[in-house]
Design a protein around this motif. Structure first.
Motif, short mmCIF file in Angstrom:
data_model
loop_
_atom_site.label_atom_id
_atom_site.label_comp_id
_atom_site.label_asym_id
_atom_site.label_seq_id
_atom_site.Cartn_x
_atom_site.Cartn_y
_atom_site.Cartn_z
N ASP A 1 0.80 -0.93 0.26
CA ASP A 1 0.49 -0.18 -0.05
C ASP A 1 0.76 1.29 0.55
OD1 ASP A 1 -2.30 -1.41 0.08
OD2 ASP A 1 -2.79 -1.41 2.29
N GLU A 2 1.67 1.23 0.50
CA GLU A 2 2.66 2.01 0.71
C GLU A 2 3.43 2.50 -0.62
OE1 GLU A 2 6.77 4.23 3.19
OE2 GLU A 2 5.91 2.27 4.18
N TRP A 3 3.39 1.46 -1.25
CA TRP A 3 4.66 1.62 -2.71
C TRP A 3 3.60 2.07 -3.76
CZ3 TRP A 3 9.75 2.21 -3.28
CH2 TRP A 3 10.86 1.81 -2.01
N ALA A 4 1.81 1.58 -3.41
CA ALA A 4 1.67 2.08 -4.16
C ALA A 4 0.99 2.75 -5.86
CB ALA A 4 0.31 2.12 -4.07
N ASP A 5 1.83 3.77 -5.48
CA ASP A 5 2.26 5.37 -5.76
C ASP A 5 3.50 5.92 -6.02
OD1 ASP A 5 2.56 6.00 -3.29
OD2 ASP A 5 1.55 8.11 -3.71
N LYS A 6 4.69 4.80 -6.19
CA LYS A 6 5.95 5.08 -6.01
C LYS A 6 6.73 4.60 -6.82
CE LYS A 6 6.40 6.45 -1.89
NZ LYS A 6 6.27 8.08 -1.54
N VAL A 7 7.73 5.84 -7.65
CA VAL A 7 8.50 5.43 -8.88
C VAL A 7 10.09 4.90 -8.84
CG1 VAL A 7 8.68 6.09 -11.23
CG2 VAL A 7 6.24 6.15 -10.49
N MET A 8 10.42 4.15 -9.20
CA MET A 8 12.08 4.43 -9.12
C MET A 8 12.68 3.42 -9.97
SD MET A 8 13.17 1.59 -5.82
CE MET A 8 14.83 1.83 -5.99
N ALA A 9 13.88 4.07 -10.41
CA ALA A 9 14.79 3.76 -12.06
C ALA A 9 15.53 2.76 -11.76
CB ALA A 9 15.50 5.62 -12.33
N ASN A 10 14.90 1.76 -12.94
CA ASN A 10 15.54 0.86 -13.20
C ASN A 10 17.01 0.72 -14.21
OD1 ASN A 10 16.00 -2.24 -12.78
ND2 ASN A 10 14.21 -3.28 -14.18
N VAL A 11 17.36 1.34 -13.26
CA VAL A 11 18.68 1.90 -14.46
C VAL A 11 20.08 1.69 -13.14
CG1 VAL A 11 17.62 3.25 -15.60
CG2 VAL A 11 18.55 4.13 -13.84
N ASP A 12 21.43 1.73 -14.03
CA ASP A 12 22.57 1.20 -13.75
C ASP A 12 23.14 2.05 -12.64
OD1 ASP A 12 23.13 -1.28 -14.42
OD2 ASP A 12 23.65 -0.99 -15.73
N ASP A 13 22.99 3.88 -13.08
CA ASP A 13 23.67 5.07 -12.76
C ASP A 13 22.08 5.87 -12.63
OD1 ASP A 13 24.70 7.31 -11.86
OD2 ASP A 13 25.95 7.31 -13.85
N TYR A 14 21.88 6.42 -13.49
CA TYR A 14 20.43 7.02 -13.26
C TYR A 14 19.90 7.75 -14.52
CZ TYR A 14 23.40 10.60 -15.76
OH TYR A 14 23.92 11.25 -16.85
N LEU A 15 18.41 8.38 -13.98
CA LEU A 15 17.58 8.32 -15.17
C LEU A 15 17.57 10.16 -15.58
CD1 LEU A 15 16.07 6.94 -17.65
CD2 LEU A 15 14.01 6.95 -16.16
N TYR A 16 17.27 10.71 -16.46
CA TYR A 16 17.16 11.78 -16.66
C TYR A 16 15.39 12.36 -15.85
CZ TYR A 16 21.70 13.65 -18.03
OH TYR A 16 22.52 14.46 -18.43
N ILE A 17 15.21 13.31 -15.62
CA ILE A 17 13.76 13.62 -15.24
C ILE A 17 13.98 14.88 -16.13
CG2 ILE A 17 12.21 15.29 -13.87
CD1 ILE A 17 13.73 13.20 -11.05
N ARG A 18 12.69 15.31 -17.11
CA ARG A 18 13.02 16.61 -18.27
C ARG A 18 11.46 16.90 -17.63
NH1 ARG A 18 16.60 15.38 -21.51
NH2 ARG A 18 16.87 13.08 -21.65
N SER A 19 11.75 17.68 -18.38
CA SER A 19 10.40 19.66 -18.05
C SER A 19 9.17 18.81 -19.05
CB SER A 19 11.15 20.65 -19.13
OG SER A 19 11.67 20.65 -20.24
N GLU A 20 9.19 18.02 -20.35
CA GLU A 20 8.07 17.43 -21.31
C GLU A 20 8.56 16.28 -21.26
OE1 GLU A 20 7.69 19.81 -24.18
OE2 GLU A 20 7.69 21.85 -22.72
N THR A 21 7.10 15.87 -21.52
CA THR A 21 7.20 14.62 -21.90
C THR A 21 7.49 14.05 -23.32
OG1 THR A 21 4.58 14.28 -23.24
CG2 THR A 21 5.21 13.67 -20.15
N SER A 22 8.89 14.28 -23.44
CA SER A 22 9.45 14.03 -24.77
C SER A 22 11.13 13.29 -24.39
CB SER A 22 9.41 15.56 -26.25
OG SER A 22 10.33 15.23 -26.67
N SER A 23 12.07 12.85 -25.11
CA SER A 23 12.87 12.46 -24.58
C SER A 23 14.62 13.55 -25.81
CB SER A 23 13.35 11.05 -25.37
OG SER A 23 13.44 11.50 -26.82
#
Length: 397
Positions: free
Chosen positions: A106-128
């Protein structure tokens, strides 16, 4: 129809974890009514009154049926006549709730993690191609705000933006990933907690740690009920789970501005540390340069043989003088003592600053004057590692 009942029951048992608590309550209520109705109707002989006791096991979530009992039904050719009904609905108490992973899910129902080795960019819009505003690093956790086509809107720390769903996991999968990549610590709740070699109160005590100590949980070790596998420095063992608080440590995303500021701060801290180290080295060298030969020899005697018998202290001073006179080493006391890899000189300046012990000063004076218990030897080490002349805990050769 009994097969139908079994199928409904199996579906509920398989999927109850993936329902939120409100849906679980409504679902369980509906399921109980269906089971009660179909079981009684199909099993009751025609034109007879049947009394059926139906018991539903305590629910896993508070507020769901605890028991339904004593409903009398009469079945006719084309209709059902309710003769009497005594239905008891009891809300499950916290004592009735079976311990499981529901709370974590229940606590993790709205959680997100990046499944990567280092990091994932958070971007300003829904586009790479959109501007990168932050980094969701391995072990960082974000809160899911909204879902778009192939993208998640997330918040974490001071970061807000969009991450590609292709490289993320959510809900239960995020929790399981966190268990794999995030460190878990066991903080001691009592003073003098014993770390034992095995998960038993009869096992050897490897170490005792004070209250408030943070121990790393060893997730690779065998799990034993009532015990937690931990690591403290070079010690790995088990502690009683009753005496520790186990917590998983997750991170937060970092904005690019915060990352840049942290880099500048780290460079500044490194520069200051280098300057301080250089100043300390200069001060230490000044102390060493001002020391006399007697003081230098006395200091190295204290470092190498401060707890040895007096004869052993003189012997160490004699080794220094034998090297000075041999012609095979530097022809000065400081040159011999500070030759690379020969003596333990890291504490030299602090010993000189405080002043060597009286016995070491006297031993140094005797060695300079020619006293030599070793008979001209130029090396020593801990006894037992080599053949030679044993004096105290050292062997001279």
């Amino acid at each position: 129809m009994s097969k139908f009942n079994e199928t409904l029951t199996a579906i509920y048992a398989k999927n109850y974890r993936f329902l939120n608590k409100r849906n679980m309550q409504g679902g369980a209520l509906a399921l109980a009514a269906v089971l009660l109705f179909t079981g009684t109707y199909m099993n009751a002989p025609q034109n007879e009154v049947s009394k059926t006791d139906v018991v539903i096991n305590p629910a896993r979530t508070a507020g769901v049926f605890s028991a339904v009992s004593s409903m009398d039904l009469s079945a006719g050719d084309s209709s059902l006549v309710y003769a009497s009904a005594d239905v008891t609905v009891v809300a499950a108490t916290t004592d009735q709730v079976e311990p499981d992973l529901d709370d974590e899910y229940d606590e993790w129902a709205d959680k997100v993690m990046a499944n990567v080795d280092d990091y994932l960019y958070i971007r300003s819009e829904t586009s790479s191609d959109a501007e990168a505003v932050a980094k969701l690093r391995k072990g960082d956790v974000a809160t899911l705000v909204d879902v778009f086509d192939g993208w998640y809107e997330v918040e974490s720390g001071n970061a807000h933006g969009y991450v590609s769903a292709d490289y993320c996991v959510t809900g239960i999968e995020a929790y399981e990933l966190a268990m794999d990549v995030c460190n878990t610590y066991a903080t001691t709740d009592v003073a003098g907690l014993r770390i034992r070699g095995e998960a038993s109160e009869d096992a050897k005590i490897l170490k005792v740690v004070p209250q408030g100590t943070k121990l790393t949980v060893n997730s690779d070790a065998e799990a034993v009920d009532g015990w937690v596998a931990v690591t403290s420095g070079d010690t790995t063992g088990y502690v009683k789970s009753d005496y520790v608080q186990v917590d998983m440590v997750t991170g937060e995303a970092i904005t690019l501005e915060e990352e840049a500021e942290a880099k500048v701060a780290a460079e500044e801290a490194a520069r200051k540390a280098k300057e301080q180290a250089a100043a300390a080295a200069a001060a230490n060298q000044a102390v060493i340069d001002s020391a006399t030969d007697v003081s230098l020899i006395a200091a190295i005697i204290q470092i190498e043989a401060g707890n040895e018998p007096y004869e052993g202290q003189v012997a160490v001073g004699a080794v220094v003088m034998n090297r000075v006179r041999s012609g095979a080493y530097a022809n000065s006391v400081s040159g011999v003592i500070f030759a690379r890899g020969q003596f333990a000189t890291s504490r030299m300046s602090s010993v000189l600053a405080r002043g060597p012990k009286a016995s070491c000063l006297q031993a140094a004076q005797e060695a300079i004057a020619g006293s030599d218990p070793t008979g001209g030897l130029t090396h020593f080490r801990r006894a037992g590692s080599k053949e030679g002349l044993i004096i105290g805990n050292h062997v001279f050769y």
